[in-house]
Design a protein around this motif. Structure first.
Motif, PDB file in Angstrom:
ATOM      1  N   TRP A 180       0.818  -1.213   0.000  1.00  0.00           N
ATOM      2  CA  TRP A 180       0.000   0.000   0.000  1.00  0.00           C
ATOM      3  C   TRP A 180       0.852   1.265   0.000  1.00  0.00           C
ATOM      4  O   TRP A 180       0.479   2.260  -0.621  1.00  0.00           O
ATOM      5  CB  TRP A 180      -0.954  -0.016   1.195  1.00  0.00           C
ATOM      6  CG  TRP A 180      -2.048  -1.023   0.996  1.00  0.00           C
ATOM      7  CD1 TRP A 180      -2.253  -2.163   1.699  1.00  0.00           C
ATOM      8  CD2 TRP A 180      -3.056  -0.983  -0.009  1.00  0.00           C
ATOM      9  NE1 TRP A 180      -3.325  -2.846   1.194  1.00  0.00           N
ATOM     10  CE2 TRP A 180      -3.848  -2.147   0.153  1.00  0.00           C
ATOM     11  CE3 TRP A 180      -3.382  -0.084  -1.021  1.00  0.00           C
ATOM     12  CZ2 TRP A 180      -4.938  -2.423  -0.672  1.00  0.00           C
ATOM     13  CZ3 TRP A 180      -4.468  -0.361  -1.848  1.00  0.00           C
ATOM     14  CH2 TRP A 180      -5.228  -1.514  -1.663  1.00  0.00           C
ATOM     15  N   SER A 183       1.905   1.585  -3.467  1.00  0.00           N
ATOM     16  CA  SER A 183       0.746   1.988  -4.274  1.00  0.00           C
ATOM     17  C   SER A 183       0.508   3.486  -4.198  1.00  0.00           C
ATOM     18  O   SER A 183       0.106   4.117  -5.188  1.00  0.00           O
ATOM     19  CB  SER A 183      -0.512   1.235  -3.807  1.00  0.00           C
ATOM     20  OG  SER A 183      -0.398  -0.147  -4.051  1.00  0.00           O
ATOM     21  N   GLY A 231      -6.117  -1.290  -5.476  1.00  0.00           N
ATOM     22  CA  GLY A 231      -6.919  -2.159  -4.624  1.00  0.00           C
ATOM     23  C   GLY A 231      -7.533  -3.315  -5.382  1.00  0.00           C
ATOM     24  O   GLY A 231      -7.499  -4.472  -4.931  1.00  0.00           O
TER      25      GLY A 231
END
Length: 259
Positions: A180, A183, A231
């Protein structure tokens, strides 16, 4: 019975790789086609410039560059995705609803969000509404962005850095939080990759000329899409990331661009 047929995992990997190559071939074709399509008056230089080659030659060159460059990065991305346990493109654990319908609905919602941000920021960002490619170029641009940008920023960027940091440097620890964090950086890079085009359209030669509000708007617009794609990529695989990007841009560039 062949070895691939007797090994479901190997067969699935082969099918996923073939599908990715087909997607890159589609991207290469639309990249070539874009040479022949109108780019809009905003994208035209003030003085006509002589092309370095004929349009067919430029189209072929565009297509070949895309196929080789993005194809190579994407195949590396598939390799790293498998190393960190990401879903295959045709992962049997992912349903068609998860692979296609959920990304389409999510993309439509993201597209509506992008329109809202554009309306709110247009009076204060220094340039008004964000420009869109003219129709039908917007269709080609949407398809190209969905495949190309997801290949670069999600399939390659995220998987490579997640693999390098989590699996190599940290020996398999903290993969999910690292995914994450990476990301977020991928989404920021994705957002800022749109800035040079706007600077060209506005005639700006340095970052100091770009209004801060416009930079914030670009981050909101593209980071929202980038994080949604990350996601869905993590949960449902690469086609889901392409799907959410595709449908967001259909709403944002194609439909909203016609208004």
């Amino acid at each position: 019975m062949t070895a691939a047929a007797s090994d479901p995992d190997k067969s699935n990997r082969s099918a996923s790789t073939r599908t990715f190559i087909i997607l890159i071939a589609i991207y290469a074709v639309v990249a070539g086609l874009s040479v022949f399509l109108p780019q809009g008056t905003a994208a035209a230089p003030a003085q006509p410039t002589e092309l370095p080659a004929s349009l067919p030659v430029l189209a072929l060159a565009n297509g070949l560059i895309v196929f080789v460059a993005y194809g190579g990065l994407g195949l590396l991305g598939l390799f790293f995705a498998r190393k960190i346990g990401m879903p295959e493109i045709w992962d049997p654990a992912v349903t068609s609803r998860q692979r296609f319908l959920i990304p389409a609905i999510t993309g439509a919602v993201i597209g509506a969000f992008l329109i809202l941000i554009d309306v709110l920021f247009a009076p204060i960002n220094g340039i008004g509404h964000i420009p869109h490619p003219p129709f039908p170029t917007s269709i080609v641009a949407t398809l190209a962005a969905a495949i190309g940008e997801e290949t670069l920023f999600r399939l390659f960027f995220i998987t490579f850095w997640t693999w390098l940091i989590s699996r190599v440097i940290l020996r398999g620890r903290w993969q999910t939080p690292i995914y994450w964090i990476v990301s977020v950086f991928a989404a920021i890079a994705f957002a800022m990759s749109h800035l040079p085009g706007l600077m060209y359209l506005e005639g700006w030669n340095s970052m100091s000329q770009v209004p801060l509000v416009l930079i914030i708007e670009l981050l909101l617009l593209n980071a929202a899409l980038g994080m949604a794609a990350a996601g869905l990529f993590k949960k449902y695989g690469f086609l889901a990331a392409v799907g959410v990007h595709l449908w967001a841009d259909v709403i944002w560039h194609v439909l909203y661009g016609l208004i």
